[in-house]
Design a protein around this motif. Structure first.
Motif, PDB file in Angstrom:
ATOM      1  N   THR A  82       0.879  -1.070   0.047  1.00  0.00           N
ATOM      2  CA  THR A  82       0.214  -0.122  -0.115  1.00  0.00           C
ATOM      3  C   THR A  82       0.935   1.097   0.053  1.00  0.00           C
ATOM      4  O   THR A  82       0.378   2.422   0.114  1.00  0.00           O
ATOM      5  CB  THR A  82      -1.027   0.059   1.191  1.00  0.00           C
ATOM      6  N   GLY A  83       2.045   1.073   0.058  1.00  0.00           N
ATOM      7  CA  GLY A  83       2.836   2.446   0.233  1.00  0.00           C
ATOM      8  C   GLY A  83       3.394   2.547   1.655  1.00  0.00           C
ATOM      9  O   GLY A  83       4.496   3.431   1.867  1.00  0.00           O
ATOM     10  N   THR A  84       2.812   2.011   2.777  1.00  0.00           N
ATOM     11  CA  THR A  84       3.288   2.286   4.076  1.00  0.00           C
ATOM     12  C   THR A  84       3.259   0.926   4.905  1.00  0.00           C
ATOM     13  O   THR A  84       2.448   0.060   4.572  1.00  0.00           O
ATOM     14  CB  THR A  84       2.499   3.401   4.737  1.00  0.00           C
ATOM     15  N   VAL A  85       4.190   0.748   5.607  1.00  0.00           N
ATOM     16  CA  VAL A  85       4.103  -0.424   6.406  1.00  0.00           C
ATOM     17  C   VAL A  85       3.010  -0.576   7.204  1.00  0.00           C
ATOM     18  O   VAL A  85       2.347  -1.733   7.413  1.00  0.00           O
ATOM     19  CB  VAL A  85       5.134  -0.587   7.381  1.00  0.00           C
ATOM     20  N   ARG A  86       2.432   0.459   7.798  1.00  0.00           N
ATOM     21  CA  ARG A  86       0.917   0.480   8.418  1.00  0.00           C
ATOM     22  C   ARG A  86      -0.109  -0.114   7.590  1.00  0.00           C
ATOM     23  O   ARG A  86      -0.926  -1.142   8.137  1.00  0.00           O
ATOM     24  CB  ARG A  86       0.726   1.581   9.137  1.00  0.00           C
ATOM     25  N   ILE A 144      10.915  -2.044   7.494  1.00  0.00           N
ATOM     26  CA  ILE A 144      12.286  -1.829   7.847  1.00  0.00           C
ATOM     27  C   ILE A 144      13.169  -1.217   6.957  1.00  0.00           C
ATOM     28  O   ILE A 144      13.942   0.124   7.141  1.00  0.00           O
ATOM     29  CB  ILE A 144      12.917  -3.240   8.362  1.00  0.00           C
ATOM     30  N   ASP A 145      13.283  -1.665   5.667  1.00  0.00           N
ATOM     31  CA  ASP A 145      14.023  -0.903   4.495  1.00  0.00           C
ATOM     32  C   ASP A 145      13.630   0.431   4.090  1.00  0.00           C
ATOM     33  O   ASP A 145      14.581   1.301   4.116  1.00  0.00           O
ATOM     34  CB  ASP A 145      13.702  -1.752   3.265  1.00  0.00           C
ATOM     35  N   ARG A 146      12.383   0.622   4.592  1.00  0.00           N
ATOM     36  CA  ARG A 146      11.911   1.914   4.258  1.00  0.00           C
ATOM     37  C   ARG A 146      12.400   2.971   5.558  1.00  0.00           C
ATOM     38  O   ARG A 146      12.168   4.464   5.463  1.00  0.00           O
ATOM     39  CB  ARG A 146      10.439   2.132   4.180  1.00  0.00           C
ATOM     40  N   GLY A 147      12.639   2.492   6.550  1.00  0.00           N
ATOM     41  CA  GLY A 147      12.905   3.280   7.728  1.00  0.00           C
ATOM     42  C   GLY A 147      11.642   3.292   8.637  1.00  0.00           C
ATOM     43  O   GLY A 147      11.704   4.123   9.425  1.00  0.00           O
ATOM     44  N   GLU A 148      10.417   2.738   8.267  1.00  0.00           N
ATOM     45  CA  GLU A 148       9.413   3.103   9.069  1.00  0.00           C
ATOM     46  C   GLU A 148       9.366   2.064  10.291  1.00  0.00           C
ATOM     47  O   GLU A 148       8.356   2.446  11.250  1.00  0.00           O
ATOM     48  CB  GLU A 148       8.168   2.505   8.123  1.00  0.00           C
ATOM     49  N   LEU A 149      10.165   1.037  10.259  1.00  0.00           N
ATOM     50  CA  LEU A 149      10.303   0.285  11.355  1.00  0.00           C
ATOM     51  C   LEU A 149      11.815   0.279  11.930  1.00  0.00           C
ATOM     52  O   LEU A 149      12.738   0.222  10.954  1.00  0.00           O
ATOM     53  CB  LEU A 149       9.768  -1.151  11.231  1.00  0.00           C
TER      54      LEU A 149
END
Length: 208
Positions: A82-86, A144-149
């Motif tokens: 969806t574009g976000t991990v959430r 994780i790769d996106r830096g969101e986690l």
């Protein structure tokens, strides 16, 4: 003396897809309700409103019937980006809940408990389970790769919490409230993912 030859029988009528669907639906319903111990060709035929011969024409055994019926009726868990991990995790939990509380929820739960003891089904179940695990892990690794986690996020612990929580919610909802579960899937998935992610982000070590 020339051997006696017999004319070939004309081809029979093609299989009726509607009958196939009725048999598959009956098989999944009965397995979800009664489990493998009570599963039989005779019971499926009665439930589908067809003769035993119609079932045996299509499947050589009850193991083969159930394996194909489950493949026909149960969809896999997919990796939705969806574009976000959430958003991805909400979609994951939503798919899980839709399986557990949907029309074939009983079969999904029994499949996890009994599949490895059923000939011809164990390998298919293991393949499906691996596919679902890889899809779920891909979501977390992407976050994780996106830096969101945080890089320190335990993929296993996070997915255990979300996947186990989704199943527990479906299993422990009181009978009087189960009929309403399908209507609450979207809201529950969003609130549950937010609850779990708060713990992940709060416990993350601060950057030096």
């Amino acid at each position: 003396m020339d051997p006696v030859t017999h004319p070939r029988n004309p081809a029979g009528r093609p299989r009726d897809p509607d009958v196939d669907r009725r048999i598959a639906a009956a098989a999944v319903e009965l397995f979800g309700r009664d489990g493998w111990a009570s599963f039989s060709i005779e019971a499926v035929a009665r439930r589908a409103g067809v003769g035993k011969a119609s079932v045996y024409l299509r499947w050589k055994s009850k193991e083969a019937l159930l394996a194909e019926a489950l493949t026909m009726r149960l969809g896999p868990i997919s990796d939705v980006d969806t574009g976000t991990v959430r958003g991805d995790l909400v979609q994951l939990v939503r798919q899980l809940l839709q399986q557990y509380v949907g029309e074939h929820g009983g079969a999904v739960i029994r499949l996890g408990l009994e599949a490895r003891d059923i000939p011809e089904l164990a390998e298919r179940y293991d393949s499906l389970a691996r596919q679902q695990i890889l899809a779920a892990r891909a979501i977390v690794h992407r976050g994780i790769d996106r830096g969101e986690l945080p890089a320190s996020t335990s993929v296993t612990f996070l997915l255990d919490a979300l996947c186990g929580g989704a199943m527990n919610h479906a299993l422990t909802t009181p009978p009087a409230l189960r009929a309403a579960l399908p209507e609450t899937v979207d809201d529950y998935a969003e609130r549950f993912v937010d609850f779990v992610l708060v713990g992940v982000l709060v416990d993350a070590p601060a950057e030096q």
